[in-house]
Every structure is written in structure tokens, then in C-alpha cells.
Design an enzyme around this catalytic site. Structure first.
Site, PDB file in Angstrom:
ATOM      1  N   ASN A 245       0.526  -1.167  -0.155  1.00  0.00           N
ATOM      2  CA  ASN A 245      -0.008   0.239  -0.111  1.00  0.00           C
ATOM      3  C   ASN A 245       0.750   1.530   0.029  1.00  0.00           C
ATOM      4  O   ASN A 245       2.023   1.453   0.356  1.00  0.00           O
ATOM      5  CB  ASN A 245      -0.645  -0.485   0.638  1.00  0.00           C
ATOM      6  CG  ASN A 245      -0.245   0.169   2.240  1.00  0.00           C
ATOM      7  OD1 ASN A 245       0.796   0.544   3.247  1.00  0.00           O
ATOM      8  ND2 ASN A 245      -0.782  -1.022   3.658  1.00  0.00           N
ATOM      9  N   CYS A 246      -0.062   1.898  -0.392  1.00  0.00           N
ATOM     10  CA  CYS A 246       1.214   3.652  -0.117  1.00  0.00           C
ATOM     11  C   CYS A 246       0.329   4.336   0.875  1.00  0.00           C
ATOM     12  O   CYS A 246      -0.825   5.442   0.239  1.00  0.00           O
ATOM     13  CB  CYS A 246       0.444   4.074  -2.045  1.00  0.00           C
ATOM     14  SG  CYS A 246       1.522   3.192  -3.450  1.00  0.00           S
TER      15      CYS A 246
END
Lengths: 430, 137
Positions: A245-246
Site C-alpha cells: 500500500n501507499c
């Protein structure tokens, strides 16, 4: 399930003509590492170039924008390999023996989608707040092929980082560890017989799963597609759970955190002494409200089925996941299972605002991992690995965050791992 | 992909309008801020429309992104206290974050649109990547 972790203490990392671990020193030939990383279709297609650098504790070095941190490990006995379902085949891991290059870390950096990557300072004020200022970091900076879409780039950088960690971790395969620790949990009946008088405790491990670029992978499966399920705790030590994820840097659970989950570590520390550590329940943090209900219903159902007396619940992220945290808490408490929650706070820069986006009177045992809105000033560093272009735009930054002299004024949000909600940080959880 | 029946998307995100209009009922408010979208949805939920997605989805903070898409029902179902609380807490949280004063480029604005869009697609089980190709985004 029983796993031995063999810890090989790494005291230094150096570039070299060879790749080896000798006398506690990790020697890396960057060209060999890059060749291994590039032996992957996604990496070849979407990553134009990779630069490797080394950052050591105490150096005047700033790494940004940081995407993930991974600990190099290698399976030396037992089924499967590291990062099952992604790097290795999908065999069930968590048993046998795994070697760990303790003290070393792979850091992946490069701008992916605006705003959501972080900073690691190896010295100065910022170093106090990130655990990765204490690791010897092999930093992989990736540059995308022009026109690459963010989701393709994220996947390619994820694979590149995991391949880098796999290559480096394998260097410890034939090295005699400095220390070997054994971790074991038992079947339901066996555990109850062994520890009849100890409270049965589980760990509800919430995974960030809000959508593309907000994902976590379990054995290669996008966790937003799962219903709550069970894992042996040792599976996490072999890379069964990966960050993909970011999200905000401060409370992102990097892959390093998943491998070194402090809740798992502490529960094992007490296992057989003050409690019977039964298992982990993984559950997701989806956006659709019906998914939230299903996920927390199933976590509660599994805990009841396992006759747990108590659970620890950790979350990842802020806002939307706060709803899952409270739902998990309330449903467990209402069926008589005691809960302790681990979260961080967005309580305003003065710490006086409401900390979470949801709450309930039953959430009466909560451990904070710090206030992400707290303001910090990071001194300029002599060297930057990556680029400073995105500092003002990262979560925690603002207009003018990056000052002309290279110092940074920002909220704690911007520092990788600063308020990690597993408690793997330098703030208050311990 | 979740059924398009009996739901509508309240949004100020042009990417959502472009890609999802063929599949879902979109109420697009070009001129509303993120907070104003929250207020609009809060008022709908307070008056008895069902809330389907969490108003605080995503890691991007309300003082960073300007885009918000929320799925609500098309039929009056009666007031759900839990959903009212979610909307109330979302607005309290939104107001907690101070303005950043950052001037975003078109590039950054597109990133914000993308994040909001992908979160919505995740909630709707809609193939976000295929949608992007179609929109030539």
C-alpha cells in the site's frame, strides 16, 4: 506449528565485488542484486532504472520518498520459501527454520502516488521517531518507465523490493546464526491440555485493504477479498503477509513490521507463562460498510469458536479503519472477550482534539502509539537518497515544509513508522 | 461489480463521473468541496437514506485531497443511528485538519482523483484498472 528463527547479527553493510555474509558483515555486489531484481516481467516492463545505496545509523542521510521496508530472511528448512504466493510457491510457511539477517533492512524508495510516502532520517531529530534509523539499510531507488501507471509501478516496486530482500536474505542460508529462538503454538485441544489454567489469548490483526494502492497481500491474495481467517503466528515471520500500500508513512505497516510484529513477539514472550497464545485472526479494513460488518462479525465468531478469553486488536491507518477497530472491539467485548486495542491518534498538533474517527465506551483498554499530528523539525542532512521534490506534498507536510536550508518542518505523519499501530515504534506503546 | 440498483454515488470527482456514469447513478457536484460533499451525504443519511461506504475511506487526509465519493441508497429506509454517527464523526474529523496552503499542480490533482476513484472501485468491486483504460487516464 513450530518455527526456529536463526538470527545472524549484521554489524555492517558494504558494497563489494562479491555477495556474502562474513563475520557479521553483509557484502553486496550491486550489479548482482540488480540482475536478480530485474529477472521479473513487471520489473523489466515498468522500472527504467534502479539505484542501490547504503544508509547507516548515525549518518547524515535522509531517505525519501520511502515506500516499504523489508527484512532479509531465508528459509533453510521446512516447507515453502519466503514471501509465499509472491516470490515463492504458495506452500504454507511458518514451520522449520528461517534465517534472519538481523540489523539489516531493504528500503524501497521512489515516488509512486503523491502524498503517501515517507522519510527516514538516519540521524538527528527525525531518527528518534523511526525504527529504521537503527537498521543498516540497503536502499533501492526505482525510476519508472515514462508513462507507467501508478498501480503498475507500485506492483513493480513491490516485486523489486521483495526480490532484493530475497536475494540478500539467501546470503544467510549457510551462515551459522548467532542465536536461535523457537516459536511454537499448539492445536486447540493440545494447547488447552498444556496450559489448562492460563487465559486463552488471540491477536486480531487488521490489514489495510481499502482499494488499489491501499492493499495488503496474504499468500499473494489481495486481503480485501478475504473473509476473516486464522493464521499460525509463525506464518507471519516467513512473509505470509506483505505490504502493498501507499498510505501515510507514520502508521503504515511495512513488510518489515509484518515480519517482526511486536504483538506476536510479546505474546510469544508470555506464551505458556501468563497466557496461552492460541492464534492470529486476520481481518480487513474495507470501505463498504457491509464488508466491515462481515469482517468484524467473522473475527468475533472465530474468537468465540476458539474459546478465547481475550484478544489484542491492532489497526493500520486512520479514519475508515477506526470504524473497523471499534466494531472489532465492541463485538468481542459483547460476547465476553476482553479486548486491548492498539492505535495511533490524530489529535491535532496540540493533542487536544478527538483522537479517533470512531469510539465506544466498551473500548476501555487502548494503547496509543503517538499523535501523528505532532509537529517536528528535521535538520538538514548532508546526503539525500531519493528526492526531496515531494516533501511539501507528503501526508504530514504543508506548503513550505521543505525549508531553503534543507530542514523540514512537518507533522510526525511524514516519518516512516513513527506511530506504527502494532507498537513497533519509539513512542508510547511499550 | 456490485449491483447498480438502489444505490447512487455522491461525488465531486470528475474521474468518477467519466468512468462510472455508464454503470452507476452518479450525482456529480463539480463545485462542492470535500466538506460540502460530506455535509450533503450527512443530510441524506440524517433524513433516512442508507449509507453504503465509509465517508473517511483512504489514507489521504481531508485537508489534502479535494475529492470525495460516497455511496448512498436511492430509497428512504429510515434513520440509522450508526450511520448518522459515522457522518457526524467524519465531519468532526474533517474540521480537525488545518489547511495546508499547498498549491497543487494538475499532476497532483489527478493523483487525488485517482485515489478517490480507486477507493470507490474497491468498494464497488469494479475493475478500476479497466475503467482507467477506458477513460484514457
Amino acid at each position: 506449528m513450530k518455527l526456529e528463527l536463526g538470527f545472524i547479527k549484521i554489524n555492517d553493510v558494504q558494497f563489494s565485488n562479491e555477495c556474502a555474509v562474513k563475520d557479521g558483515i553483509l557484502y553486496v555486489n550491486p550489479e548482482d542484486v540488480k540482475a536478480f531484481i530485474y529477472d521479473n516481467d513487471d520489473v523489466k516492463t515498468y522500472i527504467k532504472s534502479i539505484t542501490l545505496d547504503i544508509a547507516k545509523p548515525g549518518e547524515s542521510v535522509r531517505i525519501t520518498p520511502v515506500k516499504d521496508v523489508i527484512e532479509p530472511r531465508c528459509k533453510v528448512a521446512g516447507p515453502g520459501g519466503m514471501f509465499p504466493g509472491v516470490i515463492s510457491k504458495v506452500d504454507t510457511v511458518g514451520s522449520g527454520r528461517t534465517h534472519v539477517l538481523k540489523g539489516a533492512a531493504i528500503v524501497t524508495a521512489g515516488k509512486i502516488v503523491g502524498f503517501q510516502e515517507g522519510i527516514i532520517d538516519m540521524s538527528g531529530e527525525g531518527a528518534k521517531y523511526t525504527p529504521f534509523s537503527k537498521t543498516l539499510n540497503l536502499v533501492m531507488v526505482a525510476e519508472p518507465v515514462e508513462g507507467t501507471k501508478q498501480h503498475d509501478y507500485e506492483r513493480a516496486v513491490r516485486f523489486a523490493g521483495l526480490r532484493c530482500a530475497t536475494f540478500v536474505g539467501a546470503l544467510g542460508k549457510d551462515v551459522e546464526p548467532d542465536e536461535v529462538k523457537t516459536f511454537e503454538t499448539y492445536g486447540i485441544m493440545e494447547g488447552a491440555k498444556l496450559f489448562p489454567d492460563l487465559p486463552r489469548v488471540g491477536y486480531v490483526h487488521m490489514l489495510q485493504t481499502q482499494g488499489l494502492l491501499h492493499d495488503t497481500y496474504v499468500y499473494g491474495v489481495d486481503a480485501k477479498r478475504i473473509v476473516s481467517t486464522l493464521l499460525y503466528p509463525t506464518e507471519t515471520m516467513d512473509g505470509a503477509i506483505l505490504s502493498g500500500n501507499c498510505v501515510s508513512a507514520c502508521d503504515k505497516n511495512t513488510t518489515y513490521h509484518h515480519l517482526n510484529n511486536p504483538v506476536v513477539a510479546e505474546l510469544f514472550e508470555q506464551h505458556g507463562k501468563t497466557l496461552n497464545y492460541v492464534c492470529n485472526i486476520i481481518t480487513n479494513e474495507n470501505v463498504y460498510l457491509a464488508d466491515k460488518q462481515r469482517g468484524s462479525d467473522w473475527s468475533a465468531k472465530l474468537a468465540k469458536l476458539l474459546d478465547l478469553d481475550a484478544v489484542i486488536v491492532s489497526e493500520e491507518g486512520f479514519g475508515n479503519p477506526d470504524a473497523d477497530l471499534i466494531m472489532n472491539c465492541v463485538k468481542q467485548e459483547k460476547q465476553g472477550i476482553k479486548t486491548v486495542l492498539i492505535t495511533d491518534e490524530y489529535a491535532g498538533c496540540d493533542g487536544k482534539s478527538q483522537s479517533l474517527a470512531d469510539s465506544d465506551p466498551l473500548a476501555d483498554a487502548v494503547v496509543t502509539a503517538g499523535n501523528a499530528n505532532m509537529e517536528v523539525v528535521l535538520p538538514p542532512m548532508d546526503k539525500v537518497i531519493g528526492m526531496l521534490d515531494y516533501v511539501d506534498y507528503c501526508s504530514g507536510g504543508h506548503a513550505g515544509s521543505l525549508r531553503p536550508d534543507g530542514s523540514i518542518e512537518a507533522e510526525l505523519q511524514i516519518i516512516t513508522g513513527a506511530t506504527n499501530e502494532m507498537g513497533f515504534n519509539c513512542m508510547s506503546a511499550r | 461489480m456490485k449491483s447498480p440498483h438502489r444505490i447512487r454515488i455522491i461525488t465531486n470527482n470528475p474521474l468518477v463521473k467519466t468512468v462510472l456514469s455508464d454503470y452507476y447513478t452518479i450525482e456529480y457536484y463539480e463545485d462542492l468541496s470535500l466538506r460540502e460533499i460530506l455535509v450533503k451525504v450527512r443530510d441524506l443519511v440524517y433524513s433516512g437514506y442508507e449509507l453504503f461506504t465509509h465517508p473517511m475511506a483512504g489514507s489521504v487526509k481531508p485537508n489534502e485531497t479535494m475529492f470525495k465519493s460516497i455511496v448512498v441508497g436511492t430509497d428512504m429506509k429510515g434513520v440509522e443511528i450508526a450511520h448518522c454517527n459515522l457522518m457526524m464523526n467524519a465531519l468532526i474529523t474533517c474540521d480537525k485538519f488545518k489547511p495546508l496552503g499547498v498549491q497543487y499542480s494538475d499532476y497532483h490533482i489527478k493523483d487525488f482523483q485517482l485515489i478517490d476513484y480507486t477507493l470507490l472501485c474497491g468498494a464497488l468491486d469494479f475493475d478500476a484498472i479497466a475503467g482507467l483504460s477506458k477513460a484514457n487516464f
